[in-house]
Every structure is written in C-alpha cells, then in structure tokens.
Design an enzyme around this catalytic site. Structure first.
Site, PDB file in Angstrom:
ATOM      1  N   ASP A   1       0.843  -1.197   0.000  1.00 35.99           N
ATOM      2  CA  ASP A   1       0.000   0.000   0.000  1.00 35.99           C
ATOM      3  C   ASP A   1       0.876   1.244   0.000  1.00 35.99           C
ATOM      4  OD1 ASP A   1      -2.730  -0.926   0.013  1.00 35.99           O
ATOM      5  OD2 ASP A   1      -2.313  -1.770   1.992  1.00 35.99           O
TER       6      ASP A   1
ATOM      7  N   ASP B   1     -10.483  -5.020  -1.462  1.00 33.86           N
ATOM      8  CA  ASP B   1      -9.394  -4.591  -0.573  1.00 33.86           C
ATOM      9  C   ASP B   1      -9.931  -3.804   0.607  1.00 33.86           C
ATOM     10  OD1 ASP B   1      -7.022  -3.756   0.557  1.00 33.86           O
ATOM     11  OD2 ASP B   1      -6.469  -2.414  -1.089  1.00 33.86           O
TER      12      ASP B   1
HETATM   13  C1  DX5 Z   1      -6.655   0.756   2.443  1.00 32.83           C
HETATM   14  C2  DX5 Z   1      -5.573  -0.142   1.872  1.00 32.83           C
HETATM   15  C3  DX5 Z   1      -5.761  -1.570   2.223  1.00 32.83           C
HETATM   16  C4  DX5 Z   1      -5.647  -1.853   3.670  1.00 32.83           C
HETATM   17  C5  DX5 Z   1      -5.621  -3.337   3.938  1.00 32.83           C
HETATM   18  O1  DX5 Z   1      -6.146   1.922   2.915  1.00 32.83           O
HETATM   19  O2  DX5 Z   1      -5.606  -0.060   0.474  1.00 32.83           O
HETATM   20  O3  DX5 Z   1      -4.902  -2.400   1.454  1.00 32.83           O
HETATM   21  O4  DX5 Z   1      -4.526  -1.237   4.245  1.00 32.83           O
HETATM   22  O5  DX5 Z   1      -5.473  -3.503   5.274  1.00 32.83           O
HETATM   23  P1  DX5 Z   1      -6.569  -4.240   6.148  1.00 32.83           P
HETATM   24  O6  DX5 Z   1      -6.636  -5.650   5.632  1.00 32.83           O
HETATM   25  O7  DX5 Z   1      -5.983  -4.144   7.503  1.00 32.83           O
HETATM   26  O8  DX5 Z   1      -7.856  -3.511   5.975  1.00 32.83           O
HETATM   27 ZN    ZN Z   2      -4.464  -1.734  -0.705  1.00 33.30          ZN
END
Ligand code: DX5
Ligand code: ZN
Length: 253
Positions: A46, A192
């Site tokens: 990310d 996601d």
């Molecule tokens: C949203 C990001 C995600 C997120 C995933 O800001 O694109 O990829 O960090 O993390 P979790 O699984 O903790 O929601």
């Molecule tokens: Zn992401």
C-alpha cells in the site's frame, strides 16, 4: 498487455494477496518468508502519499528492497500517478494498481503501463490495475475496461489498515463483475480492506479473483497461523464457487 503473471492470476482463483504495511518492516525478509512458507503468492504494498490519503507509507526504494519470489502487487493511493509510474516499474512491481480518483487521465496511465517492461522478468508482463474508492460510482470503470487487467474495489476508505469492511461493497463487487463480463475481456476483480478472520469466508465467496488482507495477517503476533487460515478460507471459497457452476455450462462435462 497480457503475460504469464496475468494468466496465472486468471487461473485457479481466488487468490489472497497480503498487505505488508503492518508487518515488522525492520524484518521484512523474515516476514516475506513467513508468507512464502504458508503458500501465499502475492504481497500487496500500500503506497500512500499523505496527499491522496492521510497516511504516508512506502515508495519505490522499499518495494525494490523486498526480496521475495512473491508477486509484488503495488497499490498506489497517490495523487497524479502518471509521472511516478516509471519508478514503480523500475522497483520491480509485478502489478500496478492506481486509484482512478487520483489520475487526471486514467486511460492514459493504463496505456503507458502497457508499454512497461517487468523489471523482475520481462516475460512476466505487468498487470495493470485500477482501484475505486467506496464513494466512486462503479460505472467509473466502464470507460477503462478496454485497457485494464484488474479492477480493485475498495471496501474501506484509503488511509489505514484495520478499518471495518463497508457492507455496500458486496453490491459494488457484483456491479463491477457485471460490467467486466459485459466487456468480453478477461479482467481480474479484487476486493481490498477490512477482510478479517471473521468475514474472510463471506468476502471470498463474493466472486472476487483477488482478496487483499493486511492487518488480519500481520497482527503483531501470529502471522504464520493467520496466513494459513486466510489462505485456506480464500481457497475454500474458490472450491465452493466451482461446485456452484450450473450443470450444462460445459465446465463439468
Ligand atoms: C486501504 C488499503 C488496504 C488496507 C488493507 O487503505 O488499500 O490495502 O490497508 O489492510 P486491512 O486488511 O488491515 O484492511
Ligand atoms: Zn491496498
């Protein structure tokens, strides 16, 4: 562009891709080895720029430093991705997914990505993805379907790991799937954000090819066990999908 990376992901889905931002970034090699041993095939990075979304995370140098056989699935939550694409390509991204809201000309970004060569292995190709925020109408993907390889539907607002899955995502995934089917092209669908041990089976059953999960795996204590559990849940959803294919479609002669 097609290539072995895209072909591999289009086959035998759904896939789990693991967000690494909540991993121990001082021991990234060990953390990647945990995923590899569990059988995970993709690591989701990310990239947040503190402008498009509140947090700042990592950029090309860290992506380059990740030594792993896993496919590097790079999610750009950044403003104006076009001039920055080359740096992520050089860093070894196998998949580059950018937020359509951050791009003035998202179609052009996809065209530019089509000319890029995978720095890990030129034969692998680069999977070209677009992501849409929870507030973006799903129809925003429609003009891009002639170029895109991967559509990622965010189930949280970009910014942090560990947020709650927004229930309306279920209908948005279905709408995106219908648009993809209507395009006649082979395009991956992903989801996601907010995918946890508690909801992974349900989310993986919604028909996405790619399921992103970060903090549910790198939770600071049991990454190996979490990865095995999440992977198993995602793969089971794929098996039940196959079982639901109606008789007469030719899928089960
Ligand atoms: C949203 C990001 C995600 C997120 C995933 O800001 O694109 O990829 O960090 O993390 P979790 O699984 O903790 O929601
Ligand atoms: Zn992401």
């Amino acid at each position: 562009m097609t290539g072995p990376a895209l072909e591999r992901l289009l086959a035998d889905g759904p896939r789990l891709t693991v967000g690494m931002i909540t991993a121990d970034l001082t021991r990234l090699g060990d953390e990647m080895a945990v995923l590899e041993r569990a059988g995970v095939e993709l690591v989701h990075v990310d990239v947040m720029d503190g402008v498009f979304c509140p947090m700042l995370t990592v950029g090309p140098p860290v992506i380059k430093a990740i030594r792993t056989p896993l496919l590097k699935d790079v999610h750009l939550m950044i403003d104006d991705p076009l001039p920055k694409i080359a740096a992520f390509v050089d860093a070894g991204a196998d998949m580059i997914t950018f937020q359509v809201e951050g791009a003035a000309q998202p179609h052009r970004v996809l065209q530019v990505l089509a000319t890029a060569t995978n720095a890990n292995d030129p034969a692998r190709g680069i999977v070209r993805g677009i992501a849409i925020n929870p507030s973006t109408p799903v129809g925003a993907i429609e003009p891009l379907l002639d170029e895109v390889d991967y559509v990622l539907v965010l189930a949280v607002n970009p910014g942090w790991g560990g947020q709650a899955f927004i229930p309306a995502t279920e209908g948005r995934l279905e709408a995106a799937r219908r648009l993809i089917e209507g395009s006649g092209r082979r395009i991956l669908l992903g989801v996601d954000g907010g995918v946890t041990r508690a909801n992974v089976a349900r989310v993986a059953g919604l028909g996405a090819d790619v399921v992103v999960s970060g903090s549910a795996i790198f939770d600071g204590s049991a990454a190996a066990e979490n990865a095995t559990f999440m992977l198993d849940q995602v793969r089971s959803a794929g098996r039940s999908d196959a079982a639901r294919v109606p008789v007469g479609t030719g899928a089960h002669p």
